[in-house]
Enzyme design. Structure first.
Site, PDB file in Angstrom:
ATOM      1  CG  ASN A 110      -2.001   1.038   1.172  1.00  0.00           C
ATOM      2  OD1 ASN A 110      -2.725   1.122   0.188  1.00  0.00           O
ATOM      3  ND2 ASN A 110      -2.101   1.858   2.209  1.00  0.00           N
ATOM      4  N   GLY A 111       1.986   1.198  -0.724  1.00  0.00           N
ATOM      5  CA  GLY A 111       2.918   2.325  -0.682  1.00  0.00           C
ATOM      6  C   GLY A 111       2.834   3.271  -1.845  1.00  0.00           C
ATOM      7  N   GLY A 112       1.933   2.987  -2.815  1.00  0.00           N
ATOM      8  CA  GLY A 112       1.899   3.774  -4.043  1.00  0.00           C
ATOM      9  C   GLY A 112       1.052   5.026  -3.958  1.00  0.00           C
ATOM     10  CE  LYS A 123      -3.521   3.024  -8.581  1.00  0.00           C
ATOM     11  NZ  LYS A 123      -2.628   2.218  -9.447  1.00  0.00           N
ATOM     12  CD  GLN A 186       8.057   0.204   0.685  1.00  0.00           C
ATOM     13  OE1 GLN A 186       7.051   0.370   0.003  1.00  0.00           O
ATOM     14  NE2 GLN A 186       9.133  -0.389   0.213  1.00  0.00           N
ATOM     15  CG  HIS A 216       6.539  -5.085  -4.943  1.00  0.00           C
ATOM     16  ND1 HIS A 216       7.365  -6.037  -5.494  1.00  0.00           N
ATOM     17  CD2 HIS A 216       5.854  -4.541  -5.978  1.00  0.00           C
ATOM     18  CE1 HIS A 216       7.180  -6.075  -6.809  1.00  0.00           C
ATOM     19  NE2 HIS A 216       6.272  -5.171  -7.136  1.00  0.00           N
ATOM     20  CG  ASP A 246      -2.843  -1.168  -7.946  1.00  0.00           C
ATOM     21  OD1 ASP A 246      -2.482  -2.348  -7.733  1.00  0.00           O
ATOM     22  OD2 ASP A 246      -2.210  -0.389  -8.694  1.00  0.00           O
ATOM     23  CE  LYS A 385      -0.588  -1.814 -11.374  1.00  0.00           C
ATOM     24  NZ  LYS A 385       0.036  -1.635 -10.034  1.00  0.00           N
TER      25      LYS A 385
END
Length: 497
Positions: A110-112, A123, A186, A216, A246, A385
Site C-alpha cells: 500500500n505504498g503507491g 492511491k 516500509q 515491494h 490496487d 493502473k
C-alpha cells in the site's frame, strides 16, 4: 513435489564498469555519507533509521559489485517453465470449508501514490466503485471472510513514507469492524546521484524528493525490522497472502491456500496468461533447472521482442504471492534474501539525473523450497493502473458483493473490453468531469477515445466505438445516445465501422 535448485542469476545491463579500486573507494565514501546521515536523525527514530541505512548500504555495495563484474544472462539457457514449475489452477483441490484460514494473514502492498493518474495522496484512498475506495473493498473482503468462516484473518498494510499518514487516517473508520488491521512503514532509502553514485540527501530530515520507497521487494526486510514477522508467528500464523492494494481481483483463495499446505510449497506465485496489454510484465522462466522471475529490465535490447512475445513467454507475474512464514523466518535468520536489483533512473525537478535501487518481491521465488507458479484465471488480476482501467471497474461490467468484483452475467463473453482513453482522460481530475455518468458498456468490445470528449447520462456503447475530437474541437456525446460499431468525429459526424 520437486525441490527446485538454486542457480546463479544476476541482473545485468550494459553499464559502464566500475574498477575494483574505484568500487572500494565508492563503497567507503557511501558508508561515511550514510553514517553522517544517521547522526542527523532524530534520536527517537535513529536506531530504526540506522537499520534502514545498513540495509541500503548492502544493496548499494551489491550494485557496485555487479557494475564491476557485469555478469550477463545467457539467453540461450532460458527455457519456459515445465509442468511442475507452473501448475494450472484447475488442478487445485476443491475447498469450501475454513481449513487453513486460521493460520493465514493477508498483506496488501500500500505504498503507491498513483502519480500516473494524478493522485496526490495514497492511491488506495481513491473511490473506485459505488463510492467505495480500494481500502474499503479490501476491508470488506477480509471482514466477510472472517464472519463467514468464524476465523480471525488479520489484514496488514505495508505503507511507505508517502502513504503512511493517509492510511492511518483512513483506517480509523474501520475500528468497530470485525477485522484486525496492522500497518507498518516500509524502508525509506536515499536516491543516489547518477554521476557520482553517492546518496543525494545530506540530512535525515531532507526533503522527500531525495528519498524513495525501494519497491515491494523490501517487504521481507521490513517484515523483520518492524517485528511484524515475529508477531505473526507468535500468533500462530504460518501463511501470508501478499498482493498489491490496487489489484481488485486479489482476494483470498482457499484452493490456493490448501494447495500450498498439501504440497509443502514455501512460496507460490500467481501467474496468468499474457495478452497484448501485459507484454512488459515479469515472467517465470527455467534457468539452469531452477525457476526464476525475469523482468523486462533484465532483458538485453536484442531480445526485448522475444520477451514480449507470447510464443515463448505465455504467462506473467500478477504479484499475488503466497509465502510460508516459517520458511521466511529461516531464510532471513540465515543471512537474508539478495534480490535482483532493479535500476530505476529518475530526473529531479531541476533536471538532475538520479537513480533508485529497487527490488521486486517475486524475485524471492528462487530462495524457497518447492516454490512454483499457479496459472490462475484472469479474474484474479484486475489492477487499476490508469483511468482506462478505472472506467472498466466503474462500469456495469462489474457488480460488487462483499467487496469482491463479479462480472455481470449479461456479459456475453468472459473477456473484458479493451479501453483506450487519450491524454485528456489521463489524470483523475480530468477523467471525472468528462462523464456525467459512466456509460453502459456491457456489450462493448473496444473503445478508443482521443481529444476533448464528454459523455452525457445514459450513454450506451456497443461493439467497437472510436471517438476522435481533433485539436481545438470538443465532442459532447448526448444523453441517452447509443453508439454501436461507430466512428465519431468532428461535430458528431458518425461513420459505421
Amino acid at each position: 513435489m520437486t525441490l527446485f535448485k538454486t542457480a546463479s542469476f544476476r541482473r545485468f545491463r550494459h553499464r559502464k564498469a566500475v574498477r575494483p579500486n574505484e568500487r572500494s573507494a565508492l563503497a567507503k565514501s557511501t558508508q561515511n555519507d550514510l553514517s553522517r546521515l544517521v547522526r542527523t536523525a532524530d534520536p527517537a527514530v535513529r536506531k530504526a533509521f540506522d537499520v534502514e541505512m545498513q540495509s541500503f548500504s548492502k544493496l548499494h555495495a551489491r550494485y557496485l559489485a555487479e557494475k564491476e563484474n557485469r555478469e550477463q544472462l545467457d539467453w540461450d539457457r532460458i527455457k519456459s517453465p515445465n509442468d511442475k514449475q507452473v501448475i494450472p489452477y484447475s488442478h487445485l483441490p476443491q475447498i469450501t470449508g475454513p481449513e487453513g484460514l486460521s493460520k493465514l494473514a493477508v498483506l496488501k502492498v500500500n505504498g503507491g501514490l498513483g502519480t500516473s493518474m494524478g493522485i496526490s495522496g495514497a492511491k488506495s484512498a481513491l473511490e473506485v466503485k459505488d463510492g467505495l475506495t480500494f481500502l474499503d473493498l479490501i476491508v470488506q473482503q477480509v471482514e466477510h471472510l472472517n464472519t463467514t468462516h468464524k476465523v480471525d484473518v488479520p489484514l496488514i498494510l505495508m505503507t511507505s513514507f508517502n502513504t503512511h499518514d493517509d492510511t492511518l487516517r483512513i483506517i480509523k473508520k474501520y475500528v468497530s469492524q470485525r477485522i484486525s488491521i496492522t500497518t507498518f512503514n516500509q524502508s525509506r532509502y536515499p536516491r543516489i546521484w547518477k554521476e557520482t553514485l553517492q546518496p543525494c540527501p545530506k540530512y535525515a530530515s531532507d526533503d522527500k524528493k531525495h528519498w524513495y520507497p525501494p519497491g515491494h521487494g523490501d517487504l521481507y526486510e521490513s517484515l523483520v525490522h518492524t517485528g511484524v514477522l515475529d508477531r505473526l508467528l507468535a500468533e500462530g500464523k504460518e501463511y501470508l497472502f501478499v498482493s498489491n492494494s490496487d489489484n481488485l481481483g486479489a482476494v483470498v483463495d482457499q484452493r490456493i491456500l490448501q494447495h500450498m499446505i498439501d504440497s509443502d510449497a514455501e512460496f507460490l506465485m500467481e501467474v496468468t496468461d499474457k495478452t497484448k496489454a501485459d507484454v512488459k510484465g515479469g515472467t517465470l522462466i527455467e534457468y539452469d533447472s531452477s525457476i526464476r522471475l525475469l523482468e523486462i529490465a533484465q532483458v538485453p535490447a536484442d531480445h526485448v521482442d522475444d520477451f514480449k512475445s507470447v510464443r515463448k513467454f505465455k504467462i506473467f507475474n500478477t504479484n499475488n504471492l503466497w509465502i510460508n512464514l516459517r520458511a521466511l523466518k529461516r531464510i532471513m535468520d540465515g543471512g537474508g534474501i539478495d534480490l535482483d536489483i532493479i535500476i530505476n533512473p529518475k530526473m529531479t525537478d531541476n533536471g538532475q539525473a538520479v537513480i533508485q535501487l529497487e527490488t521486486a518481491a517475486g524475485a524471492a521465488i528462487k530462495h524457497f523450497n518447492n516454490a512454483h507458479g499457479i496459472n490462475v484465471p484472469r479474474s484474479r488480476f484486475l489492477p487499476v493502473k490508469s483511468c482506462s482501467d478505472l472506467l472498466l471497474i466503474k462500469s456495469d461490467i462489474y457488480s460488487l458483493q462483499n467487496g469482491r468484483l463479479h462480472m455481470s452475467e449479461s456479459r456475453m463473453f468472459g473477456s473484458v473490453p479493451v479501453i483506450k482513453l487519450g491524454d485528456h482522460f489521463k489524470k483523475i481530475t480530468d477523467f471525472q468531469p468528462r462523464f456525467k455518468k459512466i456509460p453502459n458498456i456491457i456489450d462493448l468490445d473496444h473503445l478508443t477515445v482521443t481529444g476533448d470528449v464528454h459523455f452525457g447520462r445514459g450513454v450506451t456503447l456497443r461493439g467497437t466505438v472510436i471517438v476522435v475530437a481533433n485539436e481545438g474541437q470538443r465532442i459532447d456525446i448526448p444523453d441517452g445516445c447509443v453508439l454501436e460499431n461507430r466512428l465519431v468525429s468532428g461535430n458528431l459526424n458518425m461513420t459505421e465501422l
